[in-house]
Motif scaffolding. Structure first.
Motif, PDB file in Angstrom:
ATOM      1  N   PHE B 103       0.832  -1.209   0.000  1.00  0.00           N
ATOM      2  CA  PHE B 103       0.000   0.000   0.000  1.00  0.00           C
ATOM      3  C   PHE B 103       0.860   1.250   0.000  1.00  0.00           C
ATOM      4  O   PHE B 103       0.570   2.227  -0.690  1.00  0.00           O
ATOM      5  N   LEU B 106       2.284   1.792  -3.369  1.00  0.00           N
ATOM      6  CA  LEU B 106       1.214   2.208  -4.285  1.00  0.00           C
ATOM      7  C   LEU B 106       0.896   3.688  -4.110  1.00  0.00           C
ATOM      8  O   LEU B 106       0.734   4.421  -5.080  1.00  0.00           O
ATOM      9  N   GLN B 107       0.840   4.109  -2.862  1.00  0.00           N
ATOM     10  CA  GLN B 107       0.483   5.499  -2.614  1.00  0.00           C
ATOM     11  C   GLN B 107       1.590   6.458  -2.993  1.00  0.00           C
ATOM     12  O   GLN B 107       1.337   7.536  -3.505  1.00  0.00           O
ATOM     13  N   SER B 108       2.830   6.053  -2.717  1.00  0.00           N
ATOM     14  CA  SER B 108       3.904   6.993  -3.004  1.00  0.00           C
ATOM     15  C   SER B 108       4.183   7.043  -4.497  1.00  0.00           C
ATOM     16  O   SER B 108       4.763   7.990  -4.993  1.00  0.00           O
ATOM     17  N   ARG B 109       3.767   6.027  -5.197  1.00  0.00           N
ATOM     18  CA  ARG B 109       4.104   5.965  -6.601  1.00  0.00           C
ATOM     19  C   ARG B 109       3.237   6.882  -7.446  1.00  0.00           C
ATOM     20  O   ARG B 109       3.696   7.498  -8.384  1.00  0.00           O
ATOM     21  N   PHE B 110       1.987   6.954  -7.116  1.00  0.00           N
ATOM     22  CA  PHE B 110       1.093   7.675  -8.008  1.00  0.00           C
ATOM     23  C   PHE B 110       0.393   8.808  -7.286  1.00  0.00           C
ATOM     24  O   PHE B 110      -0.284   8.607  -6.297  1.00  0.00           O
ATOM     25  N   ALA B 111       0.561   9.969  -7.863  1.00  0.00           N
ATOM     26  CA  ALA B 111      -0.120  11.127  -7.298  1.00  0.00           C
ATOM     27  C   ALA B 111      -1.623  10.920  -7.331  1.00  0.00           C
ATOM     28  O   ALA B 111      -2.348  11.409  -6.483  1.00  0.00           O
ATOM     29  N   MET B 112      -2.083  10.140  -8.304  1.00  0.00           N
ATOM     30  CA  MET B 112      -3.526   9.977  -8.428  1.00  0.00           C
ATOM     31  C   MET B 112      -4.108   9.162  -7.280  1.00  0.00           C
ATOM     32  O   MET B 112      -5.296   9.220  -7.022  1.00  0.00           O
ATOM     33  N   VAL B 113      -3.281   8.396  -6.578  1.00  0.00           N
ATOM     34  CA  VAL B 113      -3.787   7.639  -5.440  1.00  0.00           C
ATOM     35  C   VAL B 113      -3.555   8.386  -4.139  1.00  0.00           C
ATOM     36  O   VAL B 113      -4.302   8.240  -3.187  1.00  0.00           O
ATOM     37  N   MET B 129      -8.338   3.454  -9.607  1.00  0.00           N
ATOM     38  CA  MET B 129      -7.691   2.614  -8.607  1.00  0.00           C
ATOM     39  C   MET B 129      -7.163   1.333  -9.257  1.00  0.00           C
ATOM     40  O   MET B 129      -6.041   0.900  -8.987  1.00  0.00           O
ATOM     41  N   VAL B 133      -3.259  -0.057  -9.574  1.00  0.00           N
ATOM     42  CA  VAL B 133      -2.774  -1.374  -9.161  1.00  0.00           C
ATOM     43  C   VAL B 133      -2.090  -2.080 -10.332  1.00  0.00           C
ATOM     44  O   VAL B 133      -1.030  -2.704 -10.176  1.00  0.00           O
TER      45      VAL B 133
END
Lengths: 207, 207
Positions: B103, B106-113, B129, B133
């Motif tokens: 998680f 995932l969060q740090s990778r995409f500004a959209m998340v 989302m 993933v």
């Protein structure tokens, strides 16, 4: 005399025929015009609007700079920068661009109604991946609204193109490998870890 | 909004379920999740293993305390007493953090998340989302070193993703109930946990 009469007749005939045809043509043309008018009314975007502000943001310059910065033979920013900014390697990025461009015609560089070419697939995908849209306008030279549009197309295309390959239930082979690798860590029979992540939906419709 | 996910050690996300409102807790999400759907319909690949001399035929997932005591989950002890239980709890938690790491990445990778979602439409959010993933998994595959054991991710899962579009295969009711009861069997859950504890303790002693 006889000859002359004949000639006159011919001319008259020709005149009438011409007249008939041009009548038909006019009718067809007016029908087409009415059709076009209807079509134009149906479209949400109807071309130039009086008083509308146009930003000449040099889309093509943006594309050229993007290519020169990250994708040319001689780069401004090398792989290290690319990875830091895009969170993935360049070849993977190009694969994704290729995939979505082949899937969704939206990403192709298309001319607008007056024949000017729009943004390239590269610009649209860069904008979509690095989404805070307004600040990316300065770099890729696409308007914020276009970028959000591109973003929606992008996520749909990614799910459609890569979804069944990269998010799928494990098959026999995968399960075998998962079990083997987890057994080595001391957890025979384990398939993975489960948890939930909470995520805020700012614009959640309420009431 | 809640994302339910299953991750393995390499942070590959095997299962994601998204779209329920954040007011639900993890159990309510689980009860609506298609995670065990294939197991219940009898179409998942068979799993068989021995722990501490006892035979089991369903794989399990490591979970945190809120998850129900089913045979398909292994939880840690809430107040571990004694070296065996303490060791087991430590081992369980150190492996279960895989999913938390996934998680985080995932969060740090995409500004959209990372930020709260600004979209208005629920289906669009599902696509965002899921696309995140999928991109996450693509990056993992792309950056995996050759020396590590790698899964053959290129196989086609054969199931195309759509939001909320899952159906239950009609199955003989008795079979369904039998598997259902097996999944939610509490005694097996406890037996499995004890066996794993012994297994880990033996392993710990021998190393």
């Amino acid at each position: 005399m006889v000859l002359f009469d004949d000639d006159e007749d011919n001319i008259m005939n020709q005149f009438f025929e011409d007249d008939d045809e041009s009548d038909d043509d006019a009718l067809i043309l007016s029908l087409i015009a009415i059709d076009e008018e209807d079509e134009r009314r149906k479209k949400r975007r109807r071309g130039s609007v009086h008083g509308r502000e146009v930003v000449y943001r040099d889309i093509h310059g943006g594309n050229l700079r993007l290519v020169a910065d990250y994708f040319a033979d001689v780069l401004v920013y090398n792989d290290k920068f690319f990875r830091r900014r895009f969170r993935m390697s360049r070849n993977l990025f190009l694969r994704i661009v290729e995939g979505v461009e082949a899937h969704d015609d939206y990403f192709r560089q298309r001319p607008n109604v007056v024949g000017l070419l729009g943004a390239t697939a590269l610009q649209k995908v860069v904008g979509a991946i690095r989404i805070p849209a307004d600040s990316m306008d300065e770099v890729v030279r696409i308007a914020e609204s276009t970028m959000i549009e591109a973003f929606k197309h992008f996520v749909t295309a990614v799910v459609d193109v890569f979804g069944d390959q990269y998010l799928r239930p494990p098959n026999d082979d995968d399960i075998g490998k998962l079990l083997a690798s987890n057994e080595r860590r001391g957890w025979p029979g384990m398939l993975g870890c489960i948890d939930c992540m909470h995520w805020r939906w700012k614009n959640c419709p309420t009431g | 909004m809640i994302l339910e996910a299953v991750a393995s050690q390499d942070l590959w996300i095997w299962h994601s379920f998204f779209g329920l409102p954040g007011s639900l807790n993890d159990i309510n999400v689980l009860l609506r999740s298609p995670l065990f759907q294939r197991l219940k319909s009898g179409t998942s690949p068979p799993v068989e293993y021995f722990v501490n001399g006892n035979k089991y035929n369903m794989g399990y997932y490591l979970a945190d305390g809120i998850y129900p005591s089913w045979a398909t989950f292994v939880k840690s002890f809430r107040n571990p007493q004694g070296n065996k239980k303490i060791h087991f709890t430590q081992a369980q938690e150190s492996v279960r953090k895989d999913v938390e790491r996934a998680f985080g990445v995932l969060q740090s990778r995409f500004a959209m998340v990372r930020g709260p979602c600004r979209m208005w439409d629920k289906d669009t959010i599902w696509y965002i989302m899921t696309a995140a993933v999928i991109l996450h998994n693509m990056i993992i595959e792309n950056e995996k070193g050759a020396e590590e054991e790698d899964f053959d991710y290129d196989q086609d899962g054969g199931e195309v993703l759509r939001p909320e579009d899952y159906h239950r295969d009609p199955l003989v009711l008795s079979d369904f109930l039998r598997i259902h009861n097996e999944i939610e069997d509490r005694t097996i859950h406890e037996q499995l946990r004890d066996d794993l504890m012994e297994h880990l303790w033996a392993r710990h002693g021998s190393s």
